[in-house]
Design a protein around this motif. Structure first.
Motif, short mmCIF file in Angstrom:
data_model
loop_
_atom_site.label_atom_id
_atom_site.label_comp_id
_atom_site.label_asym_id
_atom_site.label_seq_id
_atom_site.Cartn_x
_atom_site.Cartn_y
_atom_site.Cartn_z
N LYS A 1 19.26 32.54 39.53
CA LYS A 1 20.45 31.69 39.49
C LYS A 1 21.45 32.08 40.58
O LYS A 1 22.26 31.28 41.01
N ASP A 2 21.38 33.33 41.05
CA ASP A 2 22.19 33.85 42.13
C ASP A 2 23.69 33.80 41.81
O ASP A 2 24.50 33.45 42.65
N ALA A 3 24.03 34.17 40.60
CA ALA A 3 25.44 34.23 40.20
C ALA A 3 26.09 35.48 40.82
O ALA A 3 25.42 36.50 40.96
N PRO A 4 27.36 35.41 41.15
CA PRO A 4 28.03 36.58 41.74
C PRO A 4 28.27 37.69 40.73
O PRO A 4 28.46 38.85 41.08
N ASN B 1 17.59 46.52 44.12
CA ASN B 1 17.67 45.64 45.29
C ASN B 1 18.23 44.27 44.95
O ASN B 1 19.03 43.72 45.70
N LEU B 2 17.83 43.72 43.82
CA LEU B 2 18.20 42.36 43.48
C LEU B 2 19.69 42.20 43.18
O LEU B 2 20.25 41.12 43.37
N LEU B 3 20.34 43.25 42.71
CA LEU B 3 21.74 43.14 42.32
C LEU B 3 22.70 43.71 43.36
O LEU B 3 23.91 43.71 43.15
N ARG B 4 22.17 44.13 44.49
CA ARG B 4 23.01 44.67 45.55
C ARG B 4 24.03 43.61 45.98
O ARG B 4 23.68 42.46 46.22
N GLY B 5 25.31 44.00 46.00
CA GLY B 5 26.36 43.08 46.40
C GLY B 5 26.89 42.20 45.28
O GLY B 5 27.75 41.37 45.50
N LYS B 6 26.38 42.37 44.07
CA LYS B 6 26.83 41.58 42.93
C LYS B 6 27.59 42.49 41.96
O LYS B 6 27.30 43.66 41.84
N THR B 7 28.52 41.91 41.26
CA THR B 7 29.18 42.63 40.18
C THR B 7 28.26 42.57 38.97
O THR B 7 27.84 41.49 38.57
N THR B 8 27.94 43.73 38.43
CA THR B 8 27.01 43.79 37.30
C THR B 8 27.69 44.52 36.15
O THR B 8 28.19 45.63 36.32
N ILE B 9 27.69 43.90 35.00
CA ILE B 9 28.22 44.50 33.79
C ILE B 9 27.05 44.71 32.85
O ILE B 9 26.33 43.75 32.53
#
Length: 168
Positions: free
Chosen positions: A73-76, A101-109
């Motif tokens: 989905k490529d959500a930020p 790798n997949l979450l690099r640059g994304k805010t992850t909770i």
């Protein structure tokens, strides 16, 4: 993107179709969305299961499919609600490697009770009685010798107990 504790996969759709679902809702053509879904399945180590139905896969595989769908989905911002709680150690490790790798640059909770899930994250918030009791990365929290440190020691003891018991 939101990854639920339960997988929420559609039982009549293949793994690739389940992963491609967000793109279908966006109106992306079938060939393109399935190609992108296969790419995400490959990143999760599931390309060989692309044409299988959820009932033909293990719980860990189903979980990785739901994660691939959320990432496609490529959500930020991506929220994991106990997304690895039902994983065995092997699947949790595969998920963590793929997510690096997949979450690099994304805010992850990530909401997690299993401490091994959060050992390599940037920031951990320990919640006690509905309030933030401690925060920092795992190294900082272990050095504080507070709640997280006690939880980690208990976790390590329980893992060692389980391994010892299984070996006997």
């Amino acid at each position: 993107g939101f990854i639920f504790q339960s997988y929420n996969l559609l039982p009549t759709m293949t793994a690739a179709e389940n992963v491609a679902l967000p793109l279908m809702f966006k109106g992306v053509d079938k060939k393109t969305r399935l190609a992108r879904a296969r790419k995400e399945l490959k990143s999760m180590g599931l390309l060989g299961r692309a044409n299988h139905l959820p009932t033909e896969m293990s719980g860990g595989q189903q979980q990785r499919i739901s994660i691939a769908r959320a990432i496609l989905k490529d959500a930020p911002i991506v929220v994991f609600d106990e997304a690895t709680s039902y994983s065995d150690i092997e699947n949790e490790h595969k998920i963590q490697l793929a997510l690096q790798n997949l979450l690099r640059g994304k805010t992850t909770i990530m909401i997690a009770h299993r401490l091994s899930t959060v050992t390599n994250v940037d920031q951990i918030f320990v919640i006690q009685d509905g309030r933030v009791a401690e925060c920092g990365n795992s190294r900082e929290l272990l050095a504080k010798d507070g709640i997280f440190s006690r939880m980690w020691k208990n976790y390590q003891t329980s893992v060692q107990w389980k391994v010892t018991k299984e070996v006997q």
